[in-house]
Design an enzyme around this catalytic site. Structure first.
Site, short mmCIF file in Angstrom:
data_model
loop_
_atom_site.label_atom_id
_atom_site.label_comp_id
_atom_site.label_asym_id
_atom_site.label_seq_id
_atom_site.Cartn_x
_atom_site.Cartn_y
_atom_site.Cartn_z
N CYS A 194 -28.25 -7.74 12.57
CA CYS A 194 -29.50 -6.99 12.69
C CYS A 194 -30.61 -7.65 11.88
O CYS A 194 -31.72 -7.83 12.36
CB CYS A 194 -29.32 -5.55 12.21
SG CYS A 194 -28.64 -4.45 13.45
N CYS B 193 -36.33 0.08 15.25
CA CYS B 193 -35.53 0.09 16.46
C CYS B 193 -34.73 1.38 16.58
O CYS B 193 -34.67 1.99 17.64
CB CYS B 193 -34.55 -1.09 16.46
SG CYS B 193 -35.34 -2.68 16.75
N HIS B 194 -34.05 1.79 15.51
CA HIS B 194 -33.01 2.81 15.63
C HIS B 194 -33.45 4.23 15.34
O HIS B 194 -32.71 5.17 15.61
CB HIS B 194 -31.82 2.43 14.76
CG HIS B 194 -31.23 1.10 15.15
ND1 HIS B 194 -30.55 0.92 16.33
CD2 HIS B 194 -31.28 -0.11 14.56
CE1 HIS B 194 -30.17 -0.35 16.42
NE2 HIS B 194 -30.61 -1.00 15.37
N CYS C 87 -7.68 -2.13 -4.81
CA CYS C 87 -6.25 -1.83 -4.93
C CYS C 87 -5.44 -3.12 -5.05
O CYS C 87 -4.51 -3.21 -5.84
CB CYS C 87 -5.77 -1.05 -3.70
SG CYS C 87 -6.07 0.72 -3.81
N CYS D 91 2.36 3.14 -3.18
CA CYS D 91 1.57 4.16 -3.87
C CYS D 91 1.13 5.29 -2.94
O CYS D 91 1.09 6.45 -3.34
CB CYS D 91 0.32 3.55 -4.50
SG CYS D 91 0.67 2.44 -5.88
N HIS D 92 0.77 4.92 -1.72
CA HIS D 92 0.13 5.90 -0.82
C HIS D 92 1.05 6.45 0.25
O HIS D 92 0.59 7.23 1.10
CB HIS D 92 -1.10 5.26 -0.16
CG HIS D 92 -2.16 4.81 -1.13
ND1 HIS D 92 -2.96 5.69 -1.82
CD2 HIS D 92 -2.54 3.57 -1.53
CE1 HIS D 92 -3.80 5.01 -2.59
NE2 HIS D 92 -3.56 3.72 -2.44
N CYS E 10 -35.10 -1.09 9.91
CA CYS E 10 -34.03 -0.50 10.72
C CYS E 10 -34.64 0.58 11.61
O CYS E 10 -34.30 0.72 12.78
CB CYS E 10 -32.96 0.12 9.83
SG CYS E 10 -32.30 -0.95 8.56
N CYS F 197 0.85 -1.20 0.00
CA CYS F 197 0.00 0.00 0.00
C CYS F 197 0.88 1.25 0.00
O CYS F 197 0.62 2.23 -0.71
CB CYS F 197 -0.89 0.03 1.23
SG CYS F 197 -1.87 -1.45 1.52
N ARG G 37 -22.29 -6.58 11.48
CA ARG G 37 -23.32 -6.10 12.40
C ARG G 37 -24.68 -6.04 11.70
O ARG G 37 -25.69 -6.40 12.28
CB ARG G 37 -22.94 -4.71 12.95
CG ARG G 37 -23.90 -4.20 14.01
CD ARG G 37 -23.80 -5.06 15.26
NE ARG G 37 -24.89 -4.83 16.20
CZ ARG G 37 -26.04 -5.51 16.20
NH1 ARG G 37 -26.26 -6.45 15.30
NH2 ARG G 37 -26.96 -5.26 17.10
#
Lengths: 162, 283
Positions: free
Chosen positions: B244, B202-203, B136, B102-103, B199, B99, B240
């Protein structure tokens, strides 16, 4: 005050009762008729007055089903007067004394499908077998509770008088 | 790599067992989370956001969990961040590149990048950090893709996103991103599974309430990848999300799927302005 008793829900309730009657040509709830294994039930206003089975509900079995995570799991969202259950939820109304506030028929409708009372409710329908989006394959076409379990839970809730 | 990864798991386990015992979930008989104690910092949302205030999941967790996140030496998520730092300069693949080739220095070149993902790539497709890292690898390093939620991919993702820690989440939702945003929004509000939850059930509608052993948050994504005590390891947002959807008793989508990518973009926007916390610690 539980949502189901809020005065603001009165017009909604009336509208739903009307809609159900208008759409299916009678007071038989949609969903119940199309799923073969489900017992048909009659919605009368805010209530399903007649039991789903011939065997009276057992409040002790109903209390167990209310705690069981794979079953009713009422405790996930509601406070219930059950000892040694510390992690009670408060997403739904406190159910202590609900048996004094609602009669058996009213309780039955709310356990069967609370969305027939309030379409915006997040409460799952416990006696509905179809109309779900991508249900788990092993649960497809099945209600959460059996007809007898609905009766047990209703008997348990009806016993909560204070 | 394998040996390193398992050693990492063991270390993480040790760190957590000593620092935070299970039972961190609180209810009204115990400690109230800072959200309920009214001890939290909220971010003002953009006008179109349906939330009145943006609150990181941090403020819905117990003091013990918060303390784990607050101390970089205690925070087990840093085991992955450090692994990511090592991987950053390790050449892999037929091109013999790392990585860093290039970075260069990630602290400079990756600053802010994690706050702006997911992002539409030059090919027109939406990618999250995990996807961009794999892009990449296949395109420039000529190395095989890393498996979703594998330790090396988690490590690199956490390392890159950590370079944006404290910076506000800022994703683009206009132009080529707009269709993905709409798709994610639709997912968010669609009820699914036998329990018929979206979603939002609940949220959006019920955050701040207890759901049995847990305390519902706004479902913000600013802390991912997160060290979740339940997992005993770092995990991706898609892991996650999978959980859910399973909680709705529904069939889930694959990690890295278009559905979850679109939802990831929408979720990021719902938290637009929240500080990146990677690596956060959650229950």
């Amino acid at each position: 005050m539980p949502w189901c008793q809020r005065p603001s829900h009165q017009p909604v309730r009336a509208a739903i009762a009307f809609l159900i009657a208008a759409v299916v040509g009678g007071p038989v709830a949609p969903g119940a008729a199309s799923a073969e294994d489900l017992v048909a039930f009659v919605v009368d206003g805010q209530s399903v007055p007649k039991p789903l089975t011939g065997t009276p509900g057992d409040p002790v079995a109903g209390a167990k089903a209310s705690v069981n995570r794979g079953g009713g799991n009422c405790l996930a969202c509601h406070v219930l007067p059950i000892a040694n259950q510390p992690f009670q939820g408060d997403v739904g109304p406190d159910l202590r004394g609900v048996g004094a506030r609602l009669n058996e028929g009213e309780l039955r409708l709310r356990v069967i499908n609370a969305k027939l009372v309030n379409p915006e409710s997040v409460m799952p329908a416990f006696y509905k077998a179809d109309g779900f989006l991508m249900p788990r394959k092993d649960l497809a076409g099945k209600p959460i509770l059996t007809a007898q379990e609905v009766e047990d839970v209703v008997a348990y809730l009806a016993s909560l008088k204070e | 790599m394998k040996i390193k990864a398992s050693a990492l798991g063991a270390l993480a386990m040790a760190a957590v067992v000593t620092a935070a015992l299970p039972g961190a979930a609180q209810n009204d008989q115990g400690e109230k989370p800072s959200f309920l104690r009214n001890e939290y910092q909220a971010v003002k949302p953009e006008k179109a956001n349906p939330l009145t205030e943006l609150i990181s999941g941090y403020f819905f967790r117990s003091r013990e969990t918060q303390a784990l996140q607050d101390d970089d030496f205690l925070n087990p998520g840093f085991l992955w961040v450090e692994q990511g730092q090592d991987l950053w300069s390790k050449p892999e693949g037929e091109a013999g590149k790392s990585c860093a080739d290039c970075h260069q220095d990630a602290a400079a070149t990756m600053k802010g990048v994690g706050a702006s993902y997911p992002k539409v790539q030059p090919d027109g497709k939406l990618a999250n950090l995990e996807g961009r890292i794999n892009l990449c690898r296949t395109q420039y390093m000529k190395a095989p893709e890393l498996k979703y939620d594998s330790d090396p991919l988690l490590a690199l993702t956490a390392y890159v996103r950590h370079q944006s820690r404290g910076m506000p989440v800022k994703v683009a939702i206009d132009g080529t991103a707009a269709p993905y945003f709409e798709k994610g929004k639709e997912f968010y509000y669609t009820r699914r599974g036998q329990l018929d939850f979206s979603c939002a059930s609940c949220h959006e509608t019920n955050y701040g309430h207890y759901l049995r052993a847990d305390f519902l948050s706004q479902g913000q994504s600013n802390g991912f990848p997160t060290y979740r005590l339940k997992w005993q390891k770092l995990g991706s947002l898609h892991r996650r999300l999978e959980g859910c959807v399973q909680d709705t008793r529904g069939e889930t989508f694959k990690r890295g799927s278009e559905e979850f990518l679109a939802l990831e973009l929408y979720l990021a926007w719902r938290g637009q302005g929240l500080p990146v916390e990677t690596p956060s610690v959650r229950q």
